[in-house]
Design an enzyme around this catalytic site. Structure first.
Site: not given
Length: 598
Positions: A296, A325, A343, A345, A347, A427, A473
């Site tokens: 992000c 991570r 991911q 992923d 945005h 969320k 996200h």
């Protein structure tokens, strides 16, 4: 569209929570009877999903034979129908009693030491004193709730023993964790134990090795070594997602792995997430930069790099980049919990007015993806914590109302988790149920009012003014690694035709038919079919058995009769022998079955 899951029966789930919580106490009481009371140091014993455990420090290691003995003692305790009796004690009374029993972990809880995993309040400690439960001669620091008597704990089974650190801190005492499961009926217990046996056969770590999909090596803990077949599965999922998202208005980007700490300070990760990051020092030994644990902040920079107009919104950035991570080694679990992962992923930068419509679009993508895997799903909406949120209440109310309306309009069963949202926005979490009826959290859609504020993001409105966007996200697989682990177990390694790393194998009865077999193999390769050619000098039965072990969807067997008639003897993984089939018909069938888009 996959059929949504039914809402959980909360009354039954609440009762099972109490049964498992109580059975954890019964187990601890049985362990106390096996040893001298002061030689067992009890830590915590919570119920968890479908199971329970109790952490304890013991004078010796617990073995499988010990579990059998503990179960015998538990059955005796249960047969006595001992009540669970609650009392409120003062701090002084509790400290004196647990000190006399040499229960150091309970004393630590009473003294109010808390951490991210467990607070003292969870174990019955509050500002006014402590809650105590007695079960016969076993006394525990506990807020409850429990069942009435031990008789209600009779449908149980102890499962396994593992190690655990007190407070999940590797610098603290190492404890033994005994796991068990408990249910309200004998049938429920039998069903769960049967599922566990099947789950063991389907374990993605076991099948990953057997099917040569991936490897794990201690030289790089938490990172996956994708083998050729596993790489094919990975790339197929990535390509399918990429095509779906690009056709849905997303812009794919690739962003760096390492960023200066100033970016992480701007995003808030340096302050709130640094312990879960890999960071690097400068020449003077001072922290300077960090590997990205998420995409992000980089996407915020891209949005901010130029002046944006309302006409560009929604502005969607998609990124399959590698993330890291800093997970504890003991928490790693194959593909499901890794240090390095990627991911699907994205945005999405939107106006406040676009919140509902954009969520509708994302849920449609989720439905299309999960339908391809025959995965049913349900949703959970997490709403504002009144004591901890950023922004103004009307905007939050509007966003939460829009999300609830989205779920209703999509005919999704859902539940609301009040006060469980992150401080920067509500969320949606999506839970899928696999073929063993286990639930897994996969897709997440997170509204964010904070990052646009922290990065001072703006767009020009239709009236020429300046407005701050809202960010969504969203990751629909979740991580590729975790999702692949899920579907390996969902399919027991027998992937559908479109996803199978080897979609068919051409095998010859003898060397005389290698030319015809190779011709078929090359035609299939040219058609985009992932074909393998087995011309080994083995009996055809052995070749068929090998293909079954590799869980290959189709076997094309050729011999004299097939060569003369331009046919193949076709066998399917699920349906067995399909007989002699015209070669062109087989090719058309395989091409059609391998062609799937979300």
């Amino acid at each position: 569209m996959p059929s949504p899951l039914n809402k959980p029966d909360h009354s039954h789930q609440d009762y099972l929570y109490r049964v498992r919580h109580s059975t954890a106490h019964v187990m601890a009481y049985a362990v106390q009877q096996m040893f001298e009371p002061k030689r067992v140091k009890f830590a915590i014993g919570p119920p968890i999903e479908n199971e329970f455990y109790y952490d304890m420090e013991l004078p010796c290691s617990i073995t499988p034979d010990d579990l059998v003995e503990i179960e015998k003692l538990m059955k005796k305790i249960i047969k006595e129908k001992i009540p669970f009796v609650q009392e409120d004690w003062s701090f002084e009374q509790a400290r004196e009693w647990f000190s006399n029993q040499d229960q150091k972990f309970k004393l630590e809880l009473i003294d109010g030491i808390s951490d991210q995993e467990l607070s003292g309040e969870n174990e019955g400690v509050s500002e006014s004193g402590v809650s105590i439960y007695h079960t016969g001669e076993f006394t525990d620091l506990c807020k409850g709730p429990h069942v009435d008597t031990t008789k209600e704990c009779r449908f149980f089974k102890l499962l396994r023993v593992s190690g655990a650190y007190w407070r999940a801190d590797q610098d603290r005492e190492q404890l033994q964790r005994i796991y068990g499961t408990a249910w309200s009926t004998k049938n429920e217990l039998h069903t769960y134990l049967t599922m566990l046996k099947e789950a063991e056969k389907r374990d993605h770590r076991r099948l990953g090795k057997e099917l040569e999909l991936f490897q794990l090596h201690p030289e790089s803990p938490g990172a996956i070594f994708w083998l050729p077949k596993g790489t094919t599965v990975y790339n197929t999922l990535a390509q399918k997602a990429r095509k779906l998202y690009l056709n849905s208005g997303y812009n794919e980007v690739r962003t760096p792995l390492i960023y200066d700490k100033s970016l992480w300070q701007a995003s808030g990760h340096w302050e709130h997430y640094r312990g879960d990051m890999f960071t690097f020092d400068d020449e003077e030994g001072k922290p300077k930069s960090g590997l990205k644990p998420m995409n992000c902040p980089a996407h915020m920079l891209i949005f901010k790099s130029k002046r944006r107009s309302y006409r560009e919104l929604p502005f969607r950035l998609y990124d399959q980049g590698v993330l890291h991570r800093n997970e504890r080694t003991g928490a790693l679990s194959g593909l499901v919990r890794a240090i390095q992962f990627s991911q699907d992923d994205a945005h999405n930068f939107i106006t406040k007015e676009q919140i509902e419509d954009e969520h509708n679009r994302i849920i449609d993508l989720i439905s299309r993806i999960y339908q391809a895997f025959d995965l049913d799903f349900r949703a959970v909406l997490s709403t504002r914590d009144p004591e901890k949120f950023m922004g103004n209440v009307p905007v939050w109310n509007q966003a939460e109302g829009a999300l609830e309306e989205v779920l209703k309009n999509n005919d999704l069963d859902f539940e609301i988790n009040p006060g469980d949202a992150a401080f920067y926005g509500p969320k949606l979490d999506f839970y899928v149920r696999d073929s063993l009826n286990r639930e897994h959290q996969c897709a997440t859609i997170q509204l964010d009012f904070q990052l646009p504020e922290r990065f001072d993001l703006t767009y020009t409105t239709s009236s020429g003014g300046s407005e701050r966007p809202v960010v969504i996200h969203r990751a629909l697989y979740g991580s590729f690694e975790r999702f692949i682990g899920l579907i390996i177990e969902h399919y027991a390694g027998a992937f559908p035709m479109w996803l199978a790393p080897i979609q068919c194998v051409v095998m010859t009865i003898s060397e005389r038919f290698v030319k015809y077999g190779k011709e078929i193999h090359q035609i299939l390769i040219a058609k985009g079919i992932r074909s393998e050619f087995n011309s080994q000098d083995d009996k055809i039965g052995a070749k068929i058995r090998q293909a079954r072990l590799e869980k290959i969807p189709y076997m094309l067997i050729v011999g004299e009769r097939e060569e003369e008639s331009r046919t193949v003897s076709l066998r399917a993984r699920e349906d067995g022998d399909l007989g002699a089939v015209d070669l062109n018909s087989v090719i058309e069938k395989l091409v059609n079955e391998s062609d799937l888009d979300f």
